[in-house]
Scaffold this motif. Structure first.
Motif, PDB file in Angstrom:
ATOM      1  N   ALA A 152      12.570  -8.380  -6.074  1.00 34.54           N
ATOM      2  CA  ALA A 152      12.535  -9.806  -6.392  1.00 34.54           C
ATOM      3  C   ALA A 152      11.453 -10.515  -5.583  1.00 34.54           C
ATOM      4  N   ASN A 153      11.365 -10.214  -4.304  1.00 40.79           N
ATOM      5  CA  ASN A 153      10.357 -10.833  -3.436  1.00 40.79           C
ATOM      6  C   ASN A 153       8.950 -10.468  -3.912  1.00 40.79           C
ATOM      7  N   CYS A 154       8.766  -9.200  -4.287  1.00 45.13           N
ATOM      8  CA  CYS A 154       7.462  -8.741  -4.760  1.00 45.13           C
ATOM      9  C   CYS A 154       7.065  -9.461  -6.047  1.00 45.13           C
ATOM     10  N   SER A 155       8.026  -9.584  -6.958  1.00 49.65           N
ATOM     11  CA  SER A 155       7.753 -10.247  -8.244  1.00 49.65           C
ATOM     12  C   SER A 155       7.397 -11.719  -8.047  1.00 49.65           C
ATOM     13  N   LEU A 156       8.148 -12.419  -7.197  1.00 46.38           N
ATOM     14  CA  LEU A 156       7.876 -13.836  -6.939  1.00 46.38           C
ATOM     15  C   LEU A 156       6.526 -14.011  -6.243  1.00 46.38           C
ATOM     16  N   ALA A 157       6.176 -13.084  -5.347  1.00 43.04           N
ATOM     17  CA  ALA A 157       4.892 -13.163  -4.655  1.00 43.04           C
ATOM     18  C   ALA A 157       3.731 -13.020  -5.642  1.00 43.04           C
ATOM     19  N   LYS A 158       3.866 -12.104  -6.580  1.00 43.26           N
ATOM     20  CA  LYS A 158       2.793 -11.908  -7.579  1.00 43.26           C
ATOM     21  C   LYS A 158       2.648 -13.121  -8.472  1.00 43.26           C
ATOM     22  N   LYS A 159       3.775 -13.784  -8.783  1.00 47.91           N
ATOM     23  CA  LYS A 159       3.716 -15.018  -9.576  1.00 47.91           C
ATOM     24  C   LYS A 159       2.952 -16.107  -8.839  1.00 47.91           C
ATOM     25  N   ASP A 160       3.016 -16.064  -7.488  1.00 53.38           N
ATOM     26  CA  ASP A 160       2.288 -17.035  -6.655  1.00 53.38           C
ATOM     27  C   ASP A 160       0.825 -16.629  -6.466  1.00 53.38           C
ATOM     28  N   GLY A 161       0.406 -15.532  -7.119  1.00 53.49           N
ATOM     29  CA  GLY A 161      -0.973 -15.085  -6.999  1.00 53.49           C
ATOM     30  C   GLY A 161      -1.264 -14.285  -5.738  1.00 53.49           C
ATOM     31  N   LEU A 162      -0.226 -13.764  -5.093  1.00 52.25           N
ATOM     32  CA  LEU A 162      -0.418 -13.007  -3.864  1.00 52.25           C
ATOM     33  C   LEU A 162      -0.648 -11.523  -4.150  1.00 52.25           C
ATOM     34  N   ASN A 163      -1.326 -10.851  -3.221  1.00 53.80           N
ATOM     35  CA  ASN A 163      -1.434  -9.398  -3.261  1.00 53.80           C
ATOM     36  C   ASN A 163      -0.154  -8.833  -2.653  1.00 53.80           C
ATOM     37  N   ALA A 164       0.775  -8.396  -3.494  1.00 54.30           N
ATOM     38  CA  ALA A 164       2.058  -7.877  -3.021  1.00 54.30           C
ATOM     39  C   ALA A 164       2.229  -6.441  -3.486  1.00 54.30           C
ATOM     40  N   LEU A 165       2.530  -5.544  -2.548  1.00 53.66           N
ATOM     41  CA  LEU A 165       2.687  -4.120  -2.851  1.00 53.66           C
ATOM     42  C   LEU A 165       3.906  -3.575  -2.127  1.00 53.66           C
ATOM     43  N   THR A 166       4.502  -2.526  -2.718  1.00 51.13           N
ATOM     44  CA  THR A 166       5.524  -1.806  -1.970  1.00 51.13           C
ATOM     45  C   THR A 166       4.814  -0.953  -0.921  1.00 51.13           C
ATOM     46  N   VAL A 167       5.553  -0.517   0.088  1.00 44.25           N
ATOM     47  CA  VAL A 167       4.954   0.313   1.132  1.00 44.25           C
ATOM     48  C   VAL A 167       4.431   1.610   0.525  1.00 44.25           C
ATOM     49  N   GLU A 168       5.198   2.177  -0.409  1.00 41.95           N
ATOM     50  CA  GLU A 168       4.765   3.434  -1.029  1.00 41.95           C
ATOM     51  C   GLU A 168       3.465   3.239  -1.811  1.00 41.95           C
ATOM     52  N   GLN A 169       3.363   2.137  -2.572  1.00 40.64           N
ATOM     53  CA  GLN A 169       2.121   1.867  -3.310  1.00 40.64           C
ATOM     54  C   GLN A 169       0.933   1.753  -2.354  1.00 40.64           C
ATOM     55  N   TYR A 170       1.158   1.033  -1.259  1.00 41.80           N
ATOM     56  CA  TYR A 170       0.057   0.824  -0.316  1.00 41.80           C
ATOM     57  C   TYR A 170      -0.346   2.131   0.366  1.00 41.80           C
ATOM     58  N   VAL A 171       0.658   2.880   0.852  1.00 44.18           N
ATOM     59  CA  VAL A 171       0.359   4.104   1.606  1.00 44.18           C
ATOM     60  C   VAL A 171      -0.286   5.159   0.716  1.00 44.18           C
ATOM     61  N   LYS A 172       0.173   5.286  -0.531  1.00 44.86           N
ATOM     62  CA  LYS A 172      -0.401   6.275  -1.460  1.00 44.86           C
ATOM     63  C   LYS A 172      -1.889   6.060  -1.678  1.00 44.86           C
ATOM     64  N   ASN A 173      -2.348   4.837  -1.528  1.00 50.81           N
ATOM     65  CA  ASN A 173      -3.734   4.508  -1.868  1.00 50.81           C
ATOM     66  C   ASN A 173      -4.623   4.231  -0.661  1.00 50.81           C
ATOM     67  N   ILE A 174      -4.104   4.491   0.557  1.00 47.28           N
ATOM     68  CA  ILE A 174      -4.960   4.394   1.734  1.00 47.28           C
ATOM     69  C   ILE A 174      -5.999   5.501   1.674  1.00 47.28           C
ATOM     70  N   VAL A 175      -7.225   5.173   1.927  1.00 48.06           N
ATOM     71  CA  VAL A 175      -8.315   6.150   1.846  1.00 48.06           C
ATOM     72  C   VAL A 175      -8.361   6.977   3.131  1.00 48.06           C
ATOM     73  N   GLY A 176      -8.233   8.308   2.966  1.00 43.51           N
ATOM     74  CA  GLY A 176      -8.442   9.212   4.092  1.00 43.51           C
ATOM     75  C   GLY A 176      -7.210   9.578   4.891  1.00 43.51           C
ATOM     76  N   TYR A 177      -6.000   9.129   4.483  1.00 44.83           N
ATOM     77  CA  TYR A 177      -4.796   9.448   5.254  1.00 44.83           C
ATOM     78  C   TYR A 177      -3.654   9.896   4.328  1.00 44.83           C
ATOM     79  N   PRO A 178      -3.830  10.975   3.572  1.00 40.24           N
ATOM     80  CA  PRO A 178      -2.777  11.417   2.642  1.00 40.24           C
ATOM     81  C   PRO A 178      -1.491  11.844   3.352  1.00 40.24           C
TER      82      PRO A 178
END
Length: 824
Positions: free
Chosen positions: A164-190
Motif C-alpha cells: 500500500a505504501n509503495c502504491s501510494l508513493a508511486k501515485k505521488d510521483g516518487l521512485n518507490a521500490l521493494t528491497v528485492e527490486q532494488y537489490v536485484k538491479n544493483i550493478v556489480g553486487y549479485p
C-alpha cells in the motif's frame, strides 16, 4: 513555529483533564546534503534508477533487512526520525545495529529529524491510524528530498516492502521500490540477493503440513492471567530436536514437557512461548530416543514409545509465541538435488535448531562450507523455517567481529604514549617491587595475577565510542586460531598488557596476611608497576621447583604458592566445587590455519596459584563495592541448581555402584572427593568423568545489579558474594567494577549511568548474553578444528560410554575432548 494540540482526557475519578501538547517546527533543519554528511555524488548504480540517488527507507525495511543495509556497498541512506523512533520502540537489537551504522562516518547514514522540519511535518488526519500517519510522513519526507535534489539532477528512492505504501508513493510521483527490486538491479553486487530476508509473499506453501495457528498476543495475555496458559523460555533437548520443556515461574517451579512437531508448533529453542497443558490422559514421558536432525531429518516421536508408561509427566503444547529469540546460526549447506537449484536446506551446527530453507545462487561455492544463516519466518504451511544466507564465518553466535570503527580508533592514545607526570603524582609507586606476570603460552593480553590489574578504565572513559563498543561486545572471544578482541590491540596487547618492557598503570588490591593466609587488612589503590618477568605457567612452575633459583621473583612465587594452597584448602572445606571438562588445545599451522596437533590442557600448581589470588581479589572487591554502592554494584552469582538437574547424574553414578549426595555444594564436593580417594574397583577415569558430568547439572553464572536481586551467592565457588575485577581488558563487567571501585576510594569521579540500577541491569543483561555466545562460539571452534584434525585420519582410541539411550549410546573420548553419538 510552535504548534499546540489540546486533548481533553477523562480521569478514573470522572474529572476532565486538559492536556496541551506542544510541537516545535523549524525551517533550518539540516538535511545532510551540505557539509559532507551525504556524498555529493552517490557511487552506487542501479539499473532501475537512471540518476544518482539517495535511499529513504521505511520502518519495516530497517526491522527486517538489516543484513542488506549493513553491506559496505550500501551508503548514503536517509534514516528518518519517524523510522528511528518506531524501530527503537519495536526492537532494541535492531535499533543498536542501525545506530552503529549511523555512527560509522564511512557509511554516510544520515538521520533527518523530519518531525521537526516545517516542510515534512503533517498533523494526523481524522480516522488515520498511527501506522498510516508514519507511512505518510515517510512519503512526505521522500518527496521533500526529491525537491531538494531536483537542481542537482539526483533523486531519492523510497525502499518499502509495504504494497500500500509503495502504491501510494508511486501515485505521488516518487521512485518507490521493494528491497528485492532494488537489490536485484544493483550493478556489480549479485551476491546481495542471498542476504535478502524472506517476506511472506515469497514463501512457498507446503500443502502436506499444517501447524496450528498461533494465538494473538491479547489472547495469550488473557490466558496467562487466568492461569490457562504458562509462559516461559523453551529449552529443546540436546538429544532430541523434537522434544523440549519449559520451566514455569510459578511457586512450584513446574516443568512441562512438549513433544512432537505439532505440539512444538514452530517454536525454536530459547523462544519465549505460551503453553497449554494437555489433558492428563495425554501426558507422556521423555522418549529416551536420540533424534539428531543431521541423521534423522524426517523423524517423528512415535506414540508407542511411551504407550507402556503408566504415569506421565505434565505435558503441553505451544499455543503462541510471546517473543522470538532467533539469532544467526552457523552450519552447513548440504546438497539435496542439483547445486544449480536456488532453494536449499541448511543444517545448523546447533542440534536443537531445525533445518532452515534458504534461497541462494551460490550453492556451488557454499555447499560443504560453514556458513551463517538467519531465520526470517516460519509460516503455518511450511515444514521448515525460512531464512537467508548471511555470510561465511567460523562464528555463528552473534559475536561482533568487524574491524573497529574510526570513531573507536580515535579514542586511542598515540602508539608512543607514556605515563604523564600528573598520573605519576597521584598514584602509588610499586615499581621497586618484584612483580611478575604469569599467563598461558601465546597469551598477549596479560592482566597479571593476584593483586595488580591493568588499569583499563584510565583509557576507556564512559560514553566514548570505545566505551560503547566495548559494552556492546562485552567480552573477548577466544577461538582455536583467532582472538576477537573487546578493545583494540594497542590496549589489549600493549598499553594494558602487564609485560616486562616498561612501566604500566595498574589498579591494585593489597592484603596484609598472616602466614596461615588469614587476611588482616585489605585496601585498594591506583598504582604504577614495572613487571620484572613475563612467564608462562610452565616457566613459573620451573622457578618454583628449582631450589637453585633464589631470585626475588622466584622467592615471591614460592611464598604465593604456599598461601594459595592454604586458600584453596579453605575454599574446598567451605563447599567449593572442583569440576572438570574435556578441554583440548590445538596447535594451528600459522599459514593454513589448519590444526596440526592437539593436546589436553595441562594444569600445574601455578595455574591453581593464579586462580586462587584472582578469586580472592574478586571476592574482596565484591564485598567492598557492595558495601559502598548497595543499590548498583555489579556482581556475579551462580544460582543453586534445582535437585531435578542431578537426576541423570545420580543415576549414572548408580550404574557403577556409586552414591552421590547433592543436597548442597559441600555434600557434592565431599561425594566426588570420596570417589576420588576410594577407587578400588572403580575405573581410574570414572571420577574425572563424574566431575565432567557434574558441570552439566550446573546453572549459568550471571552478572546482575545488587539493588535488583537478593541472592548474591556463588554456588560453584561457595562464596557469599563475588564479582569480576581481574580481567578488564577482556570483560566489560570488570571495567564497570573498576569504575565503582575507583569512585569508592576517591580515585575517579562517578557518573549517572553507573548509579542507575535500571541501566546497570540492562548492561548486565547484554553481558550475560555476550558471555554465553562467546562460550558457544569457542566450543563450536573446538568442534570444527576437531573435525578438521580428523579429516584424513583414522585412529583407534579409548572411549567411555556416558549415556545409554533406546537407539544410541553417547561416547566421550578424553584424549581428544570429543563427544559423539553412536546410533545402534
Amino acid at each position: 513555529m510552535l504548534k499546540s494540540k489540546v486533548l481533553m482526557v477523562k480521569t478514573r475519578s470522572g474529572k476532565i483533564l486538559k492536556i496541551v501538547r506542544e510541537h516545535y517546527l523549524r525551517d533550518d533543519i539540516d538535511n545532510g546534503l551540505v557539509g559532507g554528511k551525504l556524498d555529493d555524488h552517490p557511487p552506487l548504480q542501479n539499473d532501475l534508477v537512471s540518476l544518482e540517488h539517495f535511499l529513504v527507507v521505511d520502518t519495516n525495511v530497517v526491522l527486517h533487512q538489516m543484513d542488506i543495509l549493513e553491506q559496505p556497498c550500501i551508503r548514503n541512506v536517509i534514516i528518518l526520525q519517524t523510522v528511528l523512533h518506531e524501530v527503537k520502540h519495536r526492537s532494541s537489537p535492531v535499533y543498536k545495529r542501525i545506530k552503529s551504522l549511523i555512527e560509522n562516518e564511512d557509511r554516510n547514514f544520515f538521520v533527518f529529524t523530519n518531525e521537526h522540519c516545517i516542510d515534512t511535518w503533517s498533523e494526523r488526519a481524522k480516522g488515520e491510524s498511527s501506522n498510516d500517519l508514519n507511512d505518510r510522513l515517510i512519503r512526505i519526507a521522500a518527496k521533500y528530498y526529491n525537491g531538494c535534489l531536483k537542481d542537482r539532477n539526483q533523486v531519492a528512492v523510497l525502499l518499502t516492502n509495504d504494497k500500500a505504501n509503495c502504491s501510494l508513493a508511486k501515485k505521488d510521483g516518487l521512485n518507490a521500490l521493494t528491497v528485492e527490486q532494488y537489490v536485484k538491479n544493483i550493478v556489480g553486487y549479485p551476491e546481495l540477493l542471498d542476504k535478502l530476508a524472506k517476506v511472506d509473499e515469497s514463501i512457498e506453501v507446503d500443502k502436506s503440513i499444517s501447524y496450528p495457528e498461533h494465538l494473538k498476543l491479547s489472547q495469550i495475555q488473557t490466558g496467562v492471567k487466568s492461569g490457562k496458559f504458562y509462559q516461559a523460555k523453551l529449552n529443546i533437548s540436546r538429544e532430541n530436536y523434537l522434544e523440549g520443556k519449559i520451566l514455569c515461574q510459578d511457586e512450584e517451579g513446574k516443568e512441562i514437557l512438549i513433544q512432537g512437531r505439532l505440539n512444538l508448533n514452530r517454536a525454536v529453542h530459547e523462544d519465549i512461548v505460551a503453553v497449554e497443558l494437555l489433558p492428563k490422559d495425554q501426558w507422556s514421558n521423555p522418549s529416551g530416543v536420540v533424534l539428531d536432525v543431521t541423521v534423522q531429518p524426517g523423524a517423528e516421536i512415535k506414540d508407542e514409545e511411551n504407550s507402556k508408561q503408566t504415569v506421565g509427566v505434565p505435558t503441553g503444547k505451544v499455543v503462541g509465541i510471546i517473543k522470538r529469540n532467533w539469532r544467526p546460526y552457523c552450519g552447513i549447506l548440504e546438497s539435496f538435488g542439483s547445486p544449480e537449484m536456488t532453494r536449499h536446506l541448511f543444517t545448523p551446527a546447533e542440534k536443537r535448531i531445525p533445518r532452515i530453507r534458504i534461497e541462494t545462487r551460490q550453492a556451488n561455492t557454499l555447499i560443504g562450507q560453514r556458513i551463517v544463516v538467519v531465520i526470517d519466518s516460519w509460516p503455518r504451511f511450511s515444514k521448515y523455517p525460512q531464512g537467508h544466507f548471511n555470510e561465511v564465518l567460523l562464528l555463528e553466535h552473534d559475536v561482533a567481529h568487524e574491524p573497529f570503527s574510526q570513531g573507536v580508533l580515535n579514542c586511542l592514545p598515540p602508539t608512543d604514549w607514556s605515563i604523564p607526570n600528573e598520573e605519576l603524582a597521584v598514584r602509588e609507586d610499586f615499581r621497586h617491587l618484584p612483580i611478575c606476570s604469569v599467563d598461558p603460552p601465546g597469551c598477549t593480553d596479560i592482566d597479571d595475577f593476584g593483586v595488580h590489574i591493568a588499569d583499563v578504565s584510565y583509557f576507556i572513559r564512559p560514553g566514548t565510542p570505545i566505551d560503547v563498543e566495548a559494552a556492546t561486545r562485552g567480552t573477548t572471544v577466544y577461538l582455536c586460531d583467532n582472538r576477537i578482541d573487546m578493545v583494540p590491540e594497542l590496549l589489549s596487547s600493549n598499553l594494558c598488557s602487564l609485560r616486562d618492557d616498561g612501566d604500566r598503570l595498574a589498579f591494585s588490591c593489597i592484603w596484609i596476611m598472616k602466614p596461615n593466609a588469614e587476611i588482616i587488612k585489605t585496601r585498594f589503590c591506583k598504582s604504577i608497576i614495572r613487571s620484572k618477568a613475563s612467564m608462562t605457567y610452565a616457566q613459573a612452575q620451573m622457578q618454583i621447583d628449582d631450589p637453585t633459583v633464589n631470585s626475588p621473583v622466584a622467592v615471591g612465587l614460592r611464598g604465593l604458592n604456599t598461601l594459595a594452597k592454604i586458600l584453596k584448602k579453605a575454599r574446598i572445606e567451605n563447599g567449593a566445587l572442583s569440576l572438570a571438562s574435556p578441554e583440548v588445545r590445538f596447535h594451528v599451522d600459522s599459514e593454513t590455519h589448519d590444526p596440526i596437533d592437539l593436546q589436553n590442557k595441562e594444569l600445574r600448581d601455578t595455574n591453581s596459584m593464579v586462580e586462587e589470588f584472582m578469586l580472592l581479589a574478586n571476592c574482596s572487591v565484591a564485598k567492598h563495592i557492595q558495601q559502598e554502592f548497595p543499590e548498583c554494584a555489579v556482581l556475579r552469582r551462580h544460582p543453586e541448581p534445582p535437585q531435578s538437574n542431578f537426576d541423570t547424574f545420580i543415576n549414572a553414578a548408580k550404574t557403577r555402584g556409586l552414591e552421590l549426595n547433592v543436597e548442597s555444594s559441600l555434600d557434592l564436593a565431599k561425594s566426588l572427593d570420596k570417589i576420588e580417594q576410594h577407587r578400588e574397583g572403580v575405573h581410574s577415569y570414572i571420577s574425572t568423568l563424574l566431575r565432567i558430568l557434574a558441570t552439566r547439572c550446573m546453572m549459568q553464572a550471571v552478572y546482575f545489579c545488587s539493588g535488583l536481586e537478593s541472592d548474591f551467592k556463588h554456588y560453584g565457588l561457595a562464596a557469599s558474594i563475588y564479582t569480576h575485577f581481574t580481567s578488564p581488558i577482556r570483560r566489560y563487567s570488570d571495567i564497570m567494577v573498576h569504575r565503582l571501585l575507583a569512585a569508592s576510594i576517591g580515585a575517579d569521579k562517578t557518573f549517572s549511568e553507573l548509579l542507575n540500577k535500571t541501566e546497570v541491569q540492562k548492561v548486565c543483561k547484554n553481558l550475560n548474553f555476550r558471555h554465553r555466545m562467546a562460550q558457544y562460539a569457542q566450543r563450536a571452534s573446538v568442534a570444527l578444528h576437531t573435525q578438521l584434525f580428523f579429516r584424513n585420519k583414522v585412529v583407534k582410541e579409548s572411549g567411555y560410554i556416558i549415556f545409554v539411550r533406546k537407539n544410541a549410546i553417547q561416547v566421550l573420548i578424553p584424549k581428544y575432548g570429543l563427544e559423539g553419538t553412536v546410533f545402534l
